[in-house]
Design a protein around this motif. Structure first.
Motif, PDB file in Angstrom:
ATOM      1  N   PHE A  98       3.559   1.955  -9.335  1.00  0.00           N
ATOM      2  CA  PHE A  98       2.529   2.905  -8.926  1.00  0.00           C
ATOM      3  C   PHE A  98       2.689   4.184  -9.737  1.00  0.00           C
ATOM      4  O   PHE A  98       3.780   4.752  -9.785  1.00  0.00           O
ATOM      5  CB  PHE A  98       2.671   3.271  -7.441  1.00  0.00           C
ATOM      6  CG  PHE A  98       2.409   2.147  -6.492  1.00  0.00           C
ATOM      7  CD1 PHE A  98       1.136   1.922  -5.997  1.00  0.00           C
ATOM      8  CD2 PHE A  98       3.443   1.315  -6.089  1.00  0.00           C
ATOM      9  CE1 PHE A  98       0.896   0.888  -5.106  1.00  0.00           C
ATOM     10  CE2 PHE A  98       3.208   0.279  -5.200  1.00  0.00           C
ATOM     11  CZ  PHE A  98       1.936   0.061  -4.712  1.00  0.00           C
ATOM     12  N   ARG A 138       0.867  -1.185   0.000  1.00  0.00           N
ATOM     13  CA  ARG A 138       0.000   0.000   0.000  1.00  0.00           C
ATOM     14  C   ARG A 138       0.893   1.220   0.000  1.00  0.00           C
ATOM     15  O   ARG A 138       1.718   1.393   0.890  1.00  0.00           O
ATOM     16  CB  ARG A 138      -0.907   0.002   1.223  1.00  0.00           C
ATOM     17  CG  ARG A 138      -1.953  -1.075   1.176  1.00  0.00           C
ATOM     18  CD  ARG A 138      -2.895  -1.005   2.394  1.00  0.00           C
ATOM     19  NE  ARG A 138      -3.784  -2.146   2.397  1.00  0.00           N
ATOM     20  CZ  ARG A 138      -3.507  -3.321   2.944  1.00  0.00           C
ATOM     21  NH1 ARG A 138      -2.360  -3.507   3.554  1.00  0.00           N
ATOM     22  NH2 ARG A 138      -4.368  -4.312   2.890  1.00  0.00           N
ATOM     23  N   MET A 175      -2.920   3.607  -2.718  1.00  0.00           N
ATOM     24  CA  MET A 175      -3.074   2.617  -3.786  1.00  0.00           C
ATOM     25  C   MET A 175      -2.540   1.281  -3.290  1.00  0.00           C
ATOM     26  O   MET A 175      -1.618   1.246  -2.481  1.00  0.00           O
ATOM     27  CB  MET A 175      -2.298   3.063  -5.028  1.00  0.00           C
ATOM     28  CG  MET A 175      -2.769   4.394  -5.593  1.00  0.00           C
ATOM     29  SD  MET A 175      -1.633   5.064  -6.817  1.00  0.00           S
ATOM     30  CE  MET A 175      -0.515   5.963  -5.736  1.00  0.00           C
ATOM     31  N   THR A 176      -3.106   0.191  -3.798  1.00  0.00           N
ATOM     32  CA  THR A 176      -2.704  -1.156  -3.380  1.00  0.00           C
ATOM     33  C   THR A 176      -2.264  -1.972  -4.582  1.00  0.00           C
ATOM     34  O   THR A 176      -2.920  -1.946  -5.631  1.00  0.00           O
ATOM     35  CB  THR A 176      -3.877  -1.866  -2.674  1.00  0.00           C
ATOM     36  OG1 THR A 176      -4.322  -1.057  -1.577  1.00  0.00           O
ATOM     37  CG2 THR A 176      -3.470  -3.238  -2.173  1.00  0.00           C
ATOM     38  N   ARG A 177      -1.180  -2.697  -4.428  1.00  0.00           N
ATOM     39  CA  ARG A 177      -0.699  -3.629  -5.458  1.00  0.00           C
ATOM     40  C   ARG A 177      -0.283  -4.922  -4.754  1.00  0.00           C
ATOM     41  O   ARG A 177       0.113  -4.917  -3.597  1.00  0.00           O
ATOM     42  CB  ARG A 177       0.512  -3.081  -6.209  1.00  0.00           C
ATOM     43  CG  ARG A 177       0.315  -1.742  -6.882  1.00  0.00           C
ATOM     44  CD  ARG A 177      -0.483  -1.862  -8.174  1.00  0.00           C
ATOM     45  NE  ARG A 177      -0.566  -0.594  -8.851  1.00  0.00           N
ATOM     46  CZ  ARG A 177      -1.497   0.327  -8.634  1.00  0.00           C
ATOM     47  NH1 ARG A 177      -2.418   0.118  -7.719  1.00  0.00           N
ATOM     48  NH2 ARG A 177      -1.502   1.446  -9.309  1.00  0.00           N
ATOM     49  N   LYS A 222      -3.721   9.968  -1.429  1.00  0.00           N
ATOM     50  CA  LYS A 222      -4.442   8.792  -1.923  1.00  0.00           C
ATOM     51  C   LYS A 222      -3.618   7.543  -1.663  1.00  0.00           C
ATOM     52  O   LYS A 222      -2.399   7.538  -1.833  1.00  0.00           O
ATOM     53  CB  LYS A 222      -4.720   8.916  -3.424  1.00  0.00           C
ATOM     54  CG  LYS A 222      -5.615  10.083  -3.754  1.00  0.00           C
ATOM     55  CD  LYS A 222      -5.847  10.192  -5.233  1.00  0.00           C
ATOM     56  CE  LYS A 222      -6.724  11.409  -5.515  1.00  0.00           C
ATOM     57  NZ  LYS A 222      -6.937  11.614  -6.924  1.00  0.00           N
TER      58      LYS A 222
END
Length: 163
Positions: free
Chosen positions: A100, A72, A80-82, A78
């Motif tokens: 990202f 994360r 974001m998750t990968r 903001k």
């Protein structure tokens, strides 16, 4: 949409992989075709923001490629998750580092890595910036501070690209 951009393919395609094949910080595509040569689409679009690519290296409690890790990243307010995935598609494999896009964000605020071992590692943006510097690269190893790993590592692992 595909035809005007030159990315239409009439071959019997079986798989697609996403990676930065030319090392410019933008994600490219390769399509695997049945009984044909693969088709490589290099992303030559104008850059619209910064990006960061994180290469994770698992420690004693995780696999070396950190497959199964959840990352994360927070930038510009903001999150974001990968996920680090293996076998991410039929007849294909995308890159293991996670990418990202940061858009207009100037810096990464924080990174949280949930390793396959269960360890949750939180990295402050300052530590990541200190480790990456201007054009420098850093490995994120399980349980280690990235800025300490950067000085000991000779191989690039995190690519930060500017517009």
């Amino acid at each position: 949409m595909a035809r005007p951009t030159g990315s239409d393919c009439v071959k019997d395609s079986r798989g697609v992989a996403v990676a930065d094949f030319d090392g410019d910080g933008r994600l490219d595509l390769v399509i695997n075709n049945n009984n044909e040569t693969p088709v490589l689409y290099l992303n030559n679009l104008r850059r619209t923001g910064k990006g960061v690519e994180l290469k994770l290296v698992g420690g004693p409690g995780s696999n070396r490629d950190a497959v199964g890790a959840c990352v994360r990243l927070t930038a510009g307010g903001k999150t974001m998750t990968r996920y680090v995935e293996a076998g991410s598609g039929y007849a294909s494999q995308s890159m293991l580092p996670v990418h990202f896009g940061l858009g207009a964000a100037e810096a990464v605020e924080s990174v949280e890595v949930c390793w396959p071992s269960g360890l949750v590692q939180r990295i402050a943006g300052e530590s990541l910036r200190a480790a990456s510097g201007a054009g420098r690269v850093v490995r994120i190893e399980e349980g280690r501070d990235p800025s300490a790993v950067a000085s000991a590592s000779a191989r690039p692992a995190v690519n930060i690209s500017a517009p």
